[in-house]
Design a protein around this motif. Structure first.
Motif, short mmCIF file in Angstrom:
data_model
loop_
_atom_site.label_atom_id
_atom_site.label_comp_id
_atom_site.label_asym_id
_atom_site.label_seq_id
_atom_site.Cartn_x
_atom_site.Cartn_y
_atom_site.Cartn_z
N PRO A 32 0.82 -1.22 0.00
CA PRO A 32 0.00 0.00 0.00
C PRO A 32 0.84 1.26 0.00
N GLN A 33 0.40 2.26 -0.80
CA GLN A 33 1.11 3.53 -0.89
C GLN A 33 0.17 4.71 -0.61
N SER A 34 -0.97 4.43 -0.01
CA SER A 34 -1.90 5.48 0.39
C SER A 34 -2.68 5.01 1.60
N VAL A 35 -3.35 5.94 2.27
CA VAL A 35 -4.12 5.59 3.47
C VAL A 35 -5.21 4.59 3.13
N ILE A 36 -5.93 4.84 2.04
CA ILE A 36 -7.02 3.95 1.64
C ILE A 36 -6.49 2.56 1.32
N ALA A 37 -5.39 2.49 0.57
CA ALA A 37 -4.81 1.19 0.21
C ALA A 37 -4.38 0.44 1.46
N TRP A 196 -7.31 2.02 -12.92
CA TRP A 196 -6.97 1.18 -11.76
C TRP A 196 -5.49 1.25 -11.45
N VAL A 197 -5.18 1.70 -10.21
CA VAL A 197 -3.80 1.70 -9.71
C VAL A 197 -3.83 1.04 -8.34
N PRO A 198 -3.49 -0.25 -8.27
CA PRO A 198 -3.66 -1.01 -7.02
C PRO A 198 -2.86 -0.49 -5.84
N ALA A 199 -1.68 0.08 -6.07
CA ALA A 199 -0.87 0.57 -4.95
C ALA A 199 -1.57 1.69 -4.18
N GLY A 226 -0.48 0.72 -13.10
CA GLY A 226 -1.80 0.11 -13.12
C GLY A 226 -2.19 -0.20 -14.55
N GLN A 227 -3.44 -0.53 -14.74
CA GLN A 227 -3.93 -0.91 -16.06
C GLN A 227 -5.40 -0.56 -16.20
N CYS A 228 -5.86 -0.56 -17.43
CA CYS A 228 -7.31 -0.53 -17.67
C CYS A 228 -7.87 -1.85 -17.15
N ILE A 241 -1.26 2.22 -17.07
CA ILE A 241 -1.28 3.50 -16.36
C ILE A 241 0.00 3.58 -15.53
N VAL A 242 0.70 4.69 -15.62
CA VAL A 242 1.89 4.90 -14.79
C VAL A 242 1.75 6.26 -14.09
N VAL A 243 1.71 6.23 -12.77
CA VAL A 243 1.64 7.46 -11.97
C VAL A 243 3.03 7.71 -11.38
N GLU A 244 3.57 8.87 -11.69
CA GLU A 244 4.89 9.26 -11.17
C GLU A 244 4.67 10.28 -10.06
N VAL A 245 5.08 9.92 -8.86
CA VAL A 245 4.91 10.79 -7.69
C VAL A 245 6.24 11.48 -7.40
N LEU A 246 6.22 12.82 -7.38
CA LEU A 246 7.43 13.61 -7.18
C LEU A 246 7.36 14.43 -5.89
#
Length: 273
Positions: A32-37, A196-199, A226-228, A241-246
């Motif tokens: 998990p990389q978020s509170v919800i996850a 959808w981004v599972p992390a 993630g992916q569709c 899907i690729v989310v880059e967190v900076l």
């Protein structure tokens, strides 16, 4: 130390060991990389332990009864119709277990739906077969781009070795700052898609003509894939899907670079006309 204390310590150690080792398993949720996850993961693990306890209890009683009350040792079968007390107990206990599991799950679902007070709002539009991103509100407002699969065709044709992120890499990452509440509005241009981004513990359908939304706050910088997640045609498996967190400073620089590039394109187009 009593045997009960020893068993409690062993159980606690087993739970901690399993929970820590599970992150590295390809069969488990992503870390998990978020509170919800994190809430989703914790409830998933506790639900499995509850299921295990029920399994051990039910089958333990069943096998004990089979062994200790078998005819070969001279046990006489009991003759009774029902027990109101037993029926009340086996109805009340599952009810309490379900309530205990449903309460935190309901809190998490309500929190998942609360997209208010977001720092940045981004529209994600599903296309066959890519994503379009428009920064609608907050730092980066006005930035727009498409995000397509960037895995080399030679890898997909088995002419080259497959890379580490085979079919999970794109030409333009969705970039967000760490620690900020990001609201993602989902829709689609053609058929059903799902973002959808599972992390981050997020998944939302993208429906043509409709607006849905989700939110996440990334805990730390990194690349999250993630992916569709909705069958959308022959290339459904080719729109990752690729989310880059900076860090905030790097994100601000990325925004400045993107806006500068967009201004240059507009200027060039104006000169050309």
């Amino acid at each position: 130390m009593s045997s009960k204390s020893v068993m409690a310590l062993v159980g606690s150690a087993a739970l901690a060991f399993y929970s820590s080792m599970a992150f590295s398993s390809k069969y488990n949720f992503q870390e998990p990389q978020s509170v919800i996850a994190q809430d989703i993961y914790d409830q998933h693990i506790w639900a499995l332990w509850i299921c295990l306890a029920i399994f051990v209890g039910v089958f333990g009683v069943m096998f004990y009864s089979i062994v200790k009350h078998r005819k070969s040792v001279g046990y006489k079968a009991a003759n009774f119709h029902h027990s109101t007390a037993v029926e009340v107990i086996w109805t009340t206990i599952p009810l309490l277990i379900l309530v205990a599991m449903a309460y935190p799950a309901t809190k998490t679902v309500i929190a998942m739906k609360d997209t208010s007070a977001s720092d940045i709002t981004i529209k994600a539009t599903g296309y066959q077969w890519m994503w379009g991103y428009d920064y609608l509100q907050g730092e980066g407002e006005g930035i727009s781009f498409y995000s397509k699969l960037s895995t080399p065709p030679a890898q997909m044709a088995n002419k080259e070795p497959k890379g580490e992120n085979y079919l999970l890499e794109v030409d333009n990452n969705l970039v967000v700052p760490v620690g900020k509440k990001i609201r993602v509005i989902t829709t689609a241009n053609d058929v059903l898609h799902a973002w959808w981004v599972p992390a981050f513990g997020v998944k939302q359908d993208a429906i043509p003509g409709f607006i849905r939304d989700l939110w996440f706050t990334a805990d730390k910088p990194g690349l999250y894939r993630g992916q569709c997640a909705e069958l959308c045609g022959k290339d459904h498996g080719f729109m990752p899907i690729v989310v880059e967190v900076l860090e905030q400073e790097k994100y601000a620089q990325w925004v400045a670079d993107k806006q500068k590039a967009s201004a240059a394109v507009v200027t060039t187009a104006a000169v050309g006309n």
